[in-house]
Scaffold this active site. Structure first.
Site, PDB file in Angstrom:
ATOM      1  N   SER A   7     -11.302  -1.245  -0.683  1.00  0.00           N
ATOM      2  CA  SER A   7     -10.029  -1.169   0.033  1.00  0.00           C
ATOM      3  C   SER A   7     -10.199  -1.492   1.506  1.00  0.00           C
ATOM      4  O   SER A   7      -9.286  -2.001   2.150  1.00  0.00           O
ATOM      5  CB  SER A   7      -9.431   0.244  -0.060  1.00  0.00           C
ATOM      6  OG  SER A   7      -8.690   0.420  -1.217  1.00  0.00           O
ATOM      7  N   HIS A  11      -3.816   5.986   3.358  1.00  0.00           N
ATOM      8  CA  HIS A  11      -4.546   4.781   2.958  1.00  0.00           C
ATOM      9  C   HIS A  11      -3.960   3.521   3.583  1.00  0.00           C
ATOM     10  O   HIS A  11      -4.671   2.698   4.163  1.00  0.00           O
ATOM     11  CB  HIS A  11      -4.524   4.695   1.433  1.00  0.00           C
ATOM     12  CG  HIS A  11      -5.448   3.686   0.839  1.00  0.00           C
ATOM     13  ND1 HIS A  11      -5.114   2.349   0.697  1.00  0.00           N
ATOM     14  CD2 HIS A  11      -6.694   3.814   0.327  1.00  0.00           C
ATOM     15  CE1 HIS A  11      -6.111   1.702   0.121  1.00  0.00           C
ATOM     16  NE2 HIS A  11      -7.087   2.564  -0.125  1.00  0.00           N
ATOM     17  N   ASP A  71       0.845  -1.186   0.000  1.00  0.00           N
ATOM     18  CA  ASP A  71       0.000   0.000   0.000  1.00  0.00           C
ATOM     19  C   ASP A  71       0.886   1.243   0.000  1.00  0.00           C
ATOM     20  O   ASP A  71       2.010   1.213  -0.513  1.00  0.00           O
ATOM     21  CB  ASP A  71      -0.938  -0.023   1.219  1.00  0.00           C
ATOM     22  CG  ASP A  71      -2.291   0.606   0.930  1.00  0.00           C
ATOM     23  OD1 ASP A  71      -2.333   1.842   0.755  1.00  0.00           O
ATOM     24  OD2 ASP A  71      -3.296  -0.115   0.900  1.00  0.00           O
TER      25      ASP A  71
END
Length: 500
Positions: A423, A219, A177
């Protein structure tokens, strides 16, 4: 015929109000020093034989005027650069070469450089507000203070599972990520710095902490918290709060995940004790990599080789399906690729693959909200969806104190915030896989995947046309009837069964 999805970092963010006035999730960590390469050099992958035979491929790369950045004899792949836009066509005719392709669609040679497309996806991911690190958190009888708002953990019975097991610290989950904030109070105890790496320096592994720390995105930190936020009296609790996390950074500061980054990430996971990876992204710049184009075919083959290599070494790879409300089991029109230059519109079918979620053996995860109905944005498909998991849905409102249908997890600057997206669904599944691996440490990767699906709780297809808000904007049709296969695969993941 199959289709593929359109997902970058597959989560939309909303963050709770800050006690300190923090309004964004901008990260201040330093980035790794980039390698010295001609700014006008394009990046390529060159396919060759595995092992020692790759030396012949390397000689051909040099003879054709290319510069080798990294060789991966484990999978027969060379990552190289060249200032020649025709380098791939030239090198394909050379000895020891089985294929070659530009990984970034020659965007590096564009004059002037073109900005990234996909603004709609970035808007979906935008962070809004935050629960700051120093915000007062009231004690909660059910767990850590903010766990009262974690409807997602109750949905998959993670709270019940954790009463039996929080997972084993011997299990390492790789978060491919945008980096993990290693100092976050809910993550610090579980981040394994020794096995973390940055892959955004042209796909060359960099183990310096700056290389795998977040720089422009929260994220990866959010994903990490869902998997393994510690049970420590602050913030939230992850699905598997005792397992360890490796930050494997594959997202550059512009938000792109190019093939060479992903290759680096999967091989690193395979060779550094990672048992589970989470992949909440699609590989740029093509939403769908099609084998009727020799460049796309070669790059997709290189990534697939890396994924297959990790799987052979026992890694279970889990991936998000995407946020475009697309039925991936039918042909679609891709109008957003390449997303780092001017997109073109093309019809795509069974010859095209979304990387990594559609690679054989990867666990594809769709998203549901608190009502256990498909999230309005979630991609789906009867052959692409292995399982479903909570990814949030602003239209489905839980009976929690915050009444927020998104998923609450860790974000940068020691804070916590809300996001929605596949996600957010994928790391729930990765966390359950980590629990299975903790409970059954000798099981093969394939047996773990079978168990994940076997334990899942079936959800039936909704009748007729699914129209979550009644506007017709998000309509979808689920194939599979009572099995729910089209929307939900084998069903909703079950953490409790994972530890029994």
């Amino acid at each position: 015929m199959h289709t593929r999805s359109r997902l970058r970092l597959l989560g939309a963010a909303v963050v709770i109000a800050s006690a300190t006035g923090l309004a964004t999730a901008t990260v201040q960590s330093a980035a790794a020093e980039p390698a010295t390469v001609n700014a006008a050099a394009a990046h390529f992958v060159v396919l060759g034989p595995h092992g020692a035979g790759l030396a012949r491929t390397e000689r051909s790369v040099v003879d054709a005027g290319g510069t080798i950045l990294k060789s991966w004899p484990q999978i027969g792949v060379v990552v190289a650069t060249s200032t020649n836009a025709n380098f791939a066509a030239v090198i394909r005719t050379k000895p020891g070469v089985q294929g070659a392709g530009a990984t970034q669609n020659l965007a590096e040679l564009a004059v002037p450089a073109l900005s990234a497309a996909g603004a709609d996806q970035r808007a979906l991911e935008a962070t809004e507000t935050v629960i700051a690190a120093n915000a007062k958190q009231a004690p909660a009888a059910a767990g850590d203070p903010l766990s009262v708002n974690q409807w997602d953990m109750k949905a998959i019975k993670a709270d019940q599972a954790n009463a039996i097991s929080g997972g084993s610290p011997d299990v390492l989950v790789g978060v491919l990520d945008s980096g993990i904030e290693a100092t976050h109070p809910d993550l610090a105890a579980n981040v394994d710095a020794a096995n973390s790496v940055g892959c955004t320096n042209q796909g060359v592994p960099d183990t310096s902490p700056a290389a795998w720390a977040p720089t422009t995105s929260d994220h990866g930190t959010h994903v990490a918290g869902t998997i393994a936020a510690a049970r420590n009296g602050v913030g939230i609790v992850g699905v598997a709060p005792n397992v360890k996390l490796a930050s494997i950074k594959v997202v550059n500061d512009d938000g792109f995940i190019y093939p060479e980054y992903a290759i680096c990430g999967f091989i690193w996971a395979a060779e550094h004790g990672v048992e589970v990876t989470n992949n909440s992204y699609f590989i740029d710049p093509w939403y769908l990599w099609c084998d009727d184009d020799p460049d796309q075919k070669a790059a997709a083959a290189a990534v697939t080789r890396a994924i297959d290599y990790s799987a052979r070494r026992g890694v279970v790879n889990v991936a998000a399906l995407g946020n475009s409300n697309w039925d991936l089991s039918h042909d679609i029109v891709d109008s957003g690729s390449p997303n780092n230059t001017t997109p073109i519109t093309r019809e795509t079918g069974a010859n095209c693959t979304k990387l990594p979620a559609e690679v054989n053996g990867v666990v594809g995860v769709s998203s549901v909200g608190v009502n256990l109905a498909k999230s309005f944005f979630s991609n789906y498909g009867r052959t692409e969806t292995e399982v479903t998991a909570p990814g949030g849905d602003r239209m489905q409102i839980p009976g929690t104190p915050d009444a927020n249908g998104r998923v609450l997890s860790t974000i940068v600057n020691g804070a916590w915030g809300y996001k929605q997206g596949t996600s957010m669904a994928s790391p729930h599944a990765a966390g359950v896989v980590a629990l299975i691996r903790s409970t059954h440490p000798n099981w093969s990767a394939q047996r773990v995947i079978i168990e994940l699906q076997r334990d899942a709780d079936k959800l039936a297809c909704p009748p007729g046309v699914y129209d979550p808000d009644g506007t017709g904007v998000w309509t979808a049709v689920c194939e599979g009837g009572a099995s729910g296969r089209g929307f939900y695969g084998a069903g909703l993941i079950d953490a409790l069964d994972a530890v029994r």
